[in-house]
Write a protein that holds these residues in place. Structure first.
Motif, PDB file in Angstrom:
ATOM      1  N   ASP A  75       2.991  -7.255  48.220  1.00  0.00           N
ATOM      2  CA  ASP A  75       3.812  -6.985  49.387  1.00  0.00           C
ATOM      3  C   ASP A  75       5.276  -7.154  49.001  1.00  0.00           C
ATOM      4  O   ASP A  75       5.655  -8.151  48.396  1.00  0.00           O
ATOM      5  CB  ASP A  75       3.438  -7.949  50.510  1.00  0.00           C
ATOM      6  CG  ASP A  75       4.006  -7.527  51.850  1.00  0.00           C
ATOM      7  OD1 ASP A  75       4.341  -6.346  51.993  1.00  0.00           O
ATOM      8  OD2 ASP A  75       4.114  -8.380  52.748  1.00  0.00           O
ATOM      9  N   GLY A  76       6.117  -6.202  49.318  1.00  0.00           N
ATOM     10  CA  GLY A  76       7.528  -6.275  48.929  1.00  0.00           C
ATOM     11  C   GLY A  76       7.730  -5.695  47.551  1.00  0.00           C
ATOM     12  O   GLY A  76       7.059  -4.751  47.135  1.00  0.00           O
ATOM     13  N   ASN A  77       8.639  -6.310  46.775  1.00  0.00           N
ATOM     14  CA  ASN A  77       8.966  -5.748  45.460  1.00  0.00           C
ATOM     15  C   ASN A  77       8.012  -6.200  44.359  1.00  0.00           C
ATOM     16  O   ASN A  77       8.089  -5.722  43.238  1.00  0.00           O
ATOM     17  CB  ASN A  77      10.408  -6.099  45.064  1.00  0.00           C
ATOM     18  CG  ASN A  77      10.646  -7.602  45.006  1.00  0.00           C
ATOM     19  OD1 ASN A  77       9.709  -8.388  44.923  1.00  0.00           O
ATOM     20  ND2 ASN A  77      11.914  -8.004  45.051  1.00  0.00           N
ATOM     21  N   GLY A  78       7.123  -7.146  44.661  1.00  0.00           N
ATOM     22  CA  GLY A  78       6.117  -7.555  43.692  1.00  0.00           C
ATOM     23  C   GLY A  78       6.616  -8.493  42.620  1.00  0.00           C
ATOM     24  O   GLY A  78       5.899  -8.784  41.677  1.00  0.00           O
ATOM     25  N   ASN A  79       7.855  -8.965  42.726  1.00  0.00           N
ATOM     26  CA  ASN A  79       8.401  -9.825  41.685  1.00  0.00           C
ATOM     27  C   ASN A  79       8.272 -11.318  41.997  1.00  0.00           C
ATOM     28  O   ASN A  79       8.536 -12.155  41.149  1.00  0.00           O
ATOM     29  CB  ASN A  79       9.880  -9.498  41.456  1.00  0.00           C
ATOM     30  CG  ASN A  79      10.064  -8.099  40.897  1.00  0.00           C
ATOM     31  OD1 ASN A  79       9.233  -7.644  40.124  1.00  0.00           O
ATOM     32  ND2 ASN A  79      11.125  -7.423  41.289  1.00  0.00           N
ATOM     33  N   GLY A  80       7.887 -11.642  43.226  1.00  0.00           N
ATOM     34  CA  GLY A  80       7.812 -13.048  43.594  1.00  0.00           C
ATOM     35  C   GLY A  80       6.404 -13.591  43.504  1.00  0.00           C
ATOM     36  O   GLY A  80       5.429 -12.852  43.411  1.00  0.00           O
ATOM     37  N   SER A 134     -13.203  -9.544  40.825  1.00  0.00           N
ATOM     38  CA  SER A 134     -12.312  -9.521  39.668  1.00  0.00           C
ATOM     39  C   SER A 134     -11.068  -8.699  39.981  1.00  0.00           C
ATOM     40  O   SER A 134     -11.072  -7.849  40.871  1.00  0.00           O
ATOM     41  CB  SER A 134     -13.029  -8.937  38.439  1.00  0.00           C
ATOM     42  OG  SER A 134     -13.448  -7.611  38.693  1.00  0.00           O
ATOM     43  N   VAL A 135     -10.002  -8.981  39.228  1.00  0.00           N
ATOM     44  CA  VAL A 135      -8.754  -8.228  39.312  1.00  0.00           C
ATOM     45  C   VAL A 135      -8.591  -7.479  38.002  1.00  0.00           C
ATOM     46  O   VAL A 135      -8.715  -8.062  36.925  1.00  0.00           O
ATOM     47  CB  VAL A 135      -7.553  -9.162  39.531  1.00  0.00           C
ATOM     48  CG1 VAL A 135      -6.263  -8.359  39.596  1.00  0.00           C
ATOM     49  CG2 VAL A 135      -7.731  -9.988  40.795  1.00  0.00           C
ATOM     50  N   SER A 136      -8.312  -6.180  38.069  1.00  0.00           N
ATOM     51  CA  SER A 136      -8.158  -5.395  36.858  1.00  0.00           C
ATOM     52  C   SER A 136      -7.031  -4.385  37.027  1.00  0.00           C
ATOM     53  O   SER A 136      -6.547  -4.155  38.143  1.00  0.00           O
ATOM     54  CB  SER A 136      -9.470  -4.669  36.513  1.00  0.00           C
ATOM     55  OG  SER A 136      -9.837  -3.784  37.555  1.00  0.00           O
ATOM     56  N   ASP A 137      -6.633  -3.797  35.908  1.00  0.00           N
ATOM     57  CA  ASP A 137      -5.614  -2.735  35.897  1.00  0.00           C
ATOM     58  C   ASP A 137      -4.331  -3.147  36.621  1.00  0.00           C
ATOM     59  O   ASP A 137      -3.740  -2.341  37.338  1.00  0.00           O
ATOM     60  CB  ASP A 137      -6.169  -1.449  36.530  1.00  0.00           C
ATOM     61  CG  ASP A 137      -7.385  -0.922  35.792  1.00  0.00           C
ATOM     62  OD1 ASP A 137      -7.448  -1.113  34.563  1.00  0.00           O
ATOM     63  OD2 ASP A 137      -8.263  -0.343  36.435  1.00  0.00           O
ATOM     64  N   TRP A 138      -3.921  -4.407  36.438  1.00  0.00           N
ATOM     65  CA  TRP A 138      -2.708  -4.860  37.122  1.00  0.00           C
ATOM     66  C   TRP A 138      -1.479  -4.376  36.362  1.00  0.00           C
ATOM     67  O   TRP A 138      -1.224  -4.763  35.223  1.00  0.00           O
ATOM     68  CB  TRP A 138      -2.679  -6.378  37.251  1.00  0.00           C
ATOM     69  CG  TRP A 138      -1.450  -6.844  37.980  1.00  0.00           C
ATOM     70  CD1 TRP A 138      -0.323  -7.380  37.441  1.00  0.00           C
ATOM     71  CD2 TRP A 138      -1.235  -6.781  39.399  1.00  0.00           C
ATOM     72  NE1 TRP A 138       0.582  -7.662  38.423  1.00  0.00           N
ATOM     73  CE2 TRP A 138       0.058  -7.306  39.644  1.00  0.00           C
ATOM     74  CE3 TRP A 138      -1.996  -6.341  40.480  1.00  0.00           C
ATOM     75  CZ2 TRP A 138       0.597  -7.399  40.925  1.00  0.00           C
ATOM     76  CZ3 TRP A 138      -1.468  -6.432  41.755  1.00  0.00           C
ATOM     77  CH2 TRP A 138      -0.182  -6.957  41.970  1.00  0.00           C
ATOM     78  N   HIS A 139      -0.733  -3.506  37.001  1.00  0.00           N
ATOM     79  CA  HIS A 139       0.564  -3.044  36.507  1.00  0.00           C
ATOM     80  C   HIS A 139       1.518  -3.209  37.682  1.00  0.00           C
ATOM     81  O   HIS A 139       1.549  -2.363  38.572  1.00  0.00           O
ATOM     82  CB  HIS A 139       0.500  -1.596  36.048  1.00  0.00           C
ATOM     83  CG  HIS A 139      -0.519  -1.350  34.977  1.00  0.00           C
ATOM     84  ND1 HIS A 139      -0.350  -1.775  33.669  1.00  0.00           N
ATOM     85  CD2 HIS A 139      -1.744  -0.759  35.019  1.00  0.00           C
ATOM     86  CE1 HIS A 139      -1.406  -1.433  32.965  1.00  0.00           C
ATOM     87  NE2 HIS A 139      -2.277  -0.825  33.748  1.00  0.00           N
ATOM     88  N   ALA A 140       2.224  -4.337  37.684  1.00  0.00           N
ATOM     89  CA  ALA A 140       3.020  -4.733  38.844  1.00  0.00           C
ATOM     90  C   ALA A 140       3.780  -3.557  39.436  1.00  0.00           C
ATOM     91  O   ALA A 140       4.401  -2.796  38.705  1.00  0.00           O
ATOM     92  CB  ALA A 140       3.988  -5.851  38.441  1.00  0.00           C
ATOM     93  N   PRO A 141       3.691  -3.365  40.753  1.00  0.00           N
ATOM     94  CA  PRO A 141       3.063  -4.294  41.705  1.00  0.00           C
ATOM     95  C   PRO A 141       1.661  -3.892  42.143  1.00  0.00           C
ATOM     96  O   PRO A 141       1.198  -4.302  43.199  1.00  0.00           O
ATOM     97  CB  PRO A 141       4.012  -4.192  42.891  1.00  0.00           C
ATOM     98  CG  PRO A 141       4.411  -2.744  42.903  1.00  0.00           C
ATOM     99  CD  PRO A 141       4.479  -2.324  41.458  1.00  0.00           C
ATOM    100  N   LYS A 142       0.916  -3.076  41.334  1.00  0.00           N
ATOM    101  CA  LYS A 142      -0.371  -2.562  41.785  1.00  0.00           C
ATOM    102  C   LYS A 142      -1.513  -2.989  40.873  1.00  0.00           C
ATOM    103  O   LYS A 142      -1.306  -3.307  39.704  1.00  0.00           O
ATOM    104  CB  LYS A 142      -0.336  -1.032  41.860  1.00  0.00           C
ATOM    105  CG  LYS A 142       0.639  -0.467  42.871  1.00  0.00           C
ATOM    106  CD  LYS A 142       0.549   1.052  42.902  1.00  0.00           C
ATOM    107  CE  LYS A 142       1.484   1.655  43.940  1.00  0.00           C
ATOM    108  NZ  LYS A 142       1.343   3.140  44.006  1.00  0.00           N
ATOM    109  N   GLY A 197      -1.857 -11.907  53.019  1.00  0.00           N
ATOM    110  CA  GLY A 197      -0.883 -12.696  52.253  1.00  0.00           C
ATOM    111  C   GLY A 197       0.049 -11.791  51.478  1.00  0.00           C
ATOM    112  O   GLY A 197       0.446 -10.729  51.958  1.00  0.00           O
ATOM    113  N   VAL A 198       0.395 -12.212  50.248  1.00  0.00           N
ATOM    114  CA  VAL A 198       1.364 -11.447  49.455  1.00  0.00           C
ATOM    115  C   VAL A 198       0.758 -10.210  48.813  1.00  0.00           C
ATOM    116  O   VAL A 198       1.465  -9.423  48.184  1.00  0.00           O
ATOM    117  CB  VAL A 198       2.009 -12.338  48.373  1.00  0.00           C
ATOM    118  CG1 VAL A 198       2.788 -13.485  48.989  1.00  0.00           C
ATOM    119  CG2 VAL A 198       0.961 -12.847  47.390  1.00  0.00           C
ATOM    120  N   LEU A 199      -0.574 -10.035  48.941  1.00  0.00           N
ATOM    121  CA  LEU A 199      -1.229  -8.825  48.459  1.00  0.00           C
ATOM    122  C   LEU A 199      -1.742  -8.026  49.655  1.00  0.00           C
ATOM    123  O   LEU A 199      -2.233  -8.598  50.629  1.00  0.00           O
ATOM    124  CB  LEU A 199      -2.398  -9.159  47.530  1.00  0.00           C
ATOM    125  CG  LEU A 199      -2.035  -9.787  46.180  1.00  0.00           C
ATOM    126  CD1 LEU A 199      -3.292 -10.202  45.436  1.00  0.00           C
ATOM    127  CD2 LEU A 199      -1.220  -8.814  45.339  1.00  0.00           C
TER     128      LEU A 199
END
Length: 199
Positions: free
Chosen positions: A152-157, A62-70, A109-111
């Motif tokens: 990975d990077g700024n997390g906006n893409g 599962s994915v939890s506590d997502w507050h971009a980019p973490k 990948g991007v994470l």
């Protein structure tokens, strides 16, 4: 004296009202006759939890506590049979004297991993016949692990990521299952955060 017959009244008022009501309903509704409010949504949000079973262990991710980019990846490893345990995350990649495999969660990948994989269970040492060194294992039963992640990077893409799992389960009475190495689970990073592909 001739009196002209009184013209007969026609009941047009109720009909006109009914037509006006029908016109109003048609104008406000869907031309196809479907009520949007009653139509279920066709695009459900991708799930943030998924699971798989391989070689005697079910893994729930599962994915939890997502507050971009973490955020946090949580993986629960559950042996299917009683009396089976998993090996420590600290076990060498090839085990001890070739025996056992570490409980492992990696991201590509991007994470990316943003810290160390930790487990909720305490490690204990057991003796395995034919192996001189003690083996670090978790108690029998499920083990919950957590891994901090970041985009990975700024997390906006948007983009794709893969979580790779490794583990082996063993029993003092029944022996060990075949180790699992780099079992992939795919995610998609969107503006709403990472989510697993719908089944």
């Amino acid at each position: 004296m001739n009196v002209s017959p009184r013209p007969r009244r026609t009941r047009t008022a109720p009909t006109a009202v009914a037509l006006l009501c029908l016109a109003a309903l048609t104008a406000c509704g869907d031309p196809s006759g479907h009520d949007d409010a009653a139509t279920p949504a066709t695009g459900a949000a991708p799930p943030r939890t998924t699971s798989f079973t391989e070689n005697g262990v079910t893994v729930t991710l599962s994915v939890s506590d997502w507050h971009a980019p973490k955020g946090t990846l949580t993986a629960v490893f559950t042996p299917e049979k009683k009396g089976f345990h998993l090996y420590s995350t600290e076990l060498p990649p090839t085990g001890v004297e070739g025996v056992g495999r570490p409980t492992a969660v990696g991201v590509t990948g991007v994470l990316k991993a943003d810290g160390k994989l930790t487990a909720s269970a305490d490690v204990r040492s057991i003796s395995v016949p034919g192996v001189d060194a003690p083996m670090p294992v978790y108690p029998d039963g499920p083990v919950t692990t957590t891994l901090p992640i970041r985009a990975d990077g700024n997390g906006n893409g948007n983009g794709d990521a893969t979580v790779l799992f490794g583990y082996a389960s063993c029993s003092a009475k029944e022996g060990c299952t075949i180790p699992v190495a780099d079992h992939p689970v795919h995610l998609r990073l969107t503006d709403d955060g990472p989510a697993f592909a719908a089944p």
